[in-house]
Scaffold this motif. Structure first.
Motif, PDB file in Angstrom:
ATOM      1  N   UNK A  78       0.846  -1.245   0.091  1.00  0.00           N
ATOM      2  CA  UNK A  78      -0.069   0.044  -0.089  1.00  0.00           C
ATOM      3  C   UNK A  78       1.019   1.329  -0.065  1.00  0.00           C
ATOM      4  N   UNK A  79       1.922   1.215   0.600  1.00  0.00           N
ATOM      5  CA  UNK A  79       2.977   2.360   0.651  1.00  0.00           C
ATOM      6  C   UNK A  79       3.679   2.552  -0.404  1.00  0.00           C
ATOM      7  N   UNK A  84       4.044   5.806  -5.424  1.00  0.00           N
ATOM      8  CA  UNK A  84       3.782   6.049  -6.752  1.00  0.00           C
ATOM      9  C   UNK A  84       2.820   7.328  -7.305  1.00  0.00           C
ATOM     10  N   UNK A  85       1.672   7.192  -6.580  1.00  0.00           N
ATOM     11  CA  UNK A  85       0.598   8.272  -6.842  1.00  0.00           C
ATOM     12  C   UNK A  85       0.998   9.652  -6.399  1.00  0.00           C
ATOM     13  N   UNK A  86       1.778   9.711  -5.291  1.00  0.00           N
ATOM     14  CA  UNK A  86       2.344  11.034  -5.001  1.00  0.00           C
ATOM     15  C   UNK A  86       3.206  11.663  -6.021  1.00  0.00           C
TER      16      UNK A  86
END
Length: 107
Positions: A78-79, A84-86
């Motif tokens: 999840x991290x 990646x999205x950030x």
């Protein structure tokens, strides 16, 4: 030069499954008669070349008998997904600021 030959199919030392592994992995080195051929001409001594050829053949057979481990598919944590999205958000913001500056109507 010394040429060492070994008939894989006639070997009494290995079982059928091991012979199949050897035949499959060393198919480029085995001729149509089923002989594994290894040549050695590294030294001037025939005896040394025989020893080198035999050790090469043993090494090839040992490596061909190793079965690779099966890969277990994993999922990103999840991290890692959030990171990646950030980073994608930061990159898109950086690219937005590269555009032309829009002027206000009164100026």
């Amino acid at each position: 030069m010394v040429e060492a030959c070994w008939q894989v199919a006639a070997s009494a030392y290995f079982n059928e499954e091991e012979k199949e592994l050897i035949l499959d992995k060393l198919k480029n080195r085995i001729n149509k008669d089923g002989l594994l051929m290894v040549k050695s001409s590294e030294t001037r001594s025939q005896l040394e070349n025989k020893q080198i050829a035999t050790s090469k053949m043993l090494e090839l057979v040992e490596k061909s008998l190793i079965k690779p481990k099966k890969r277990k598919p994993t999922k990103p944590s999840k991290a890692a997904k959030e990171k990646r999205l950030e980073s994608k958000k930061k990159e898109s913001q950086k690219k937005l600021f590269r555009g032309k500056v829009q002027r206000l109507n009164g100026e």
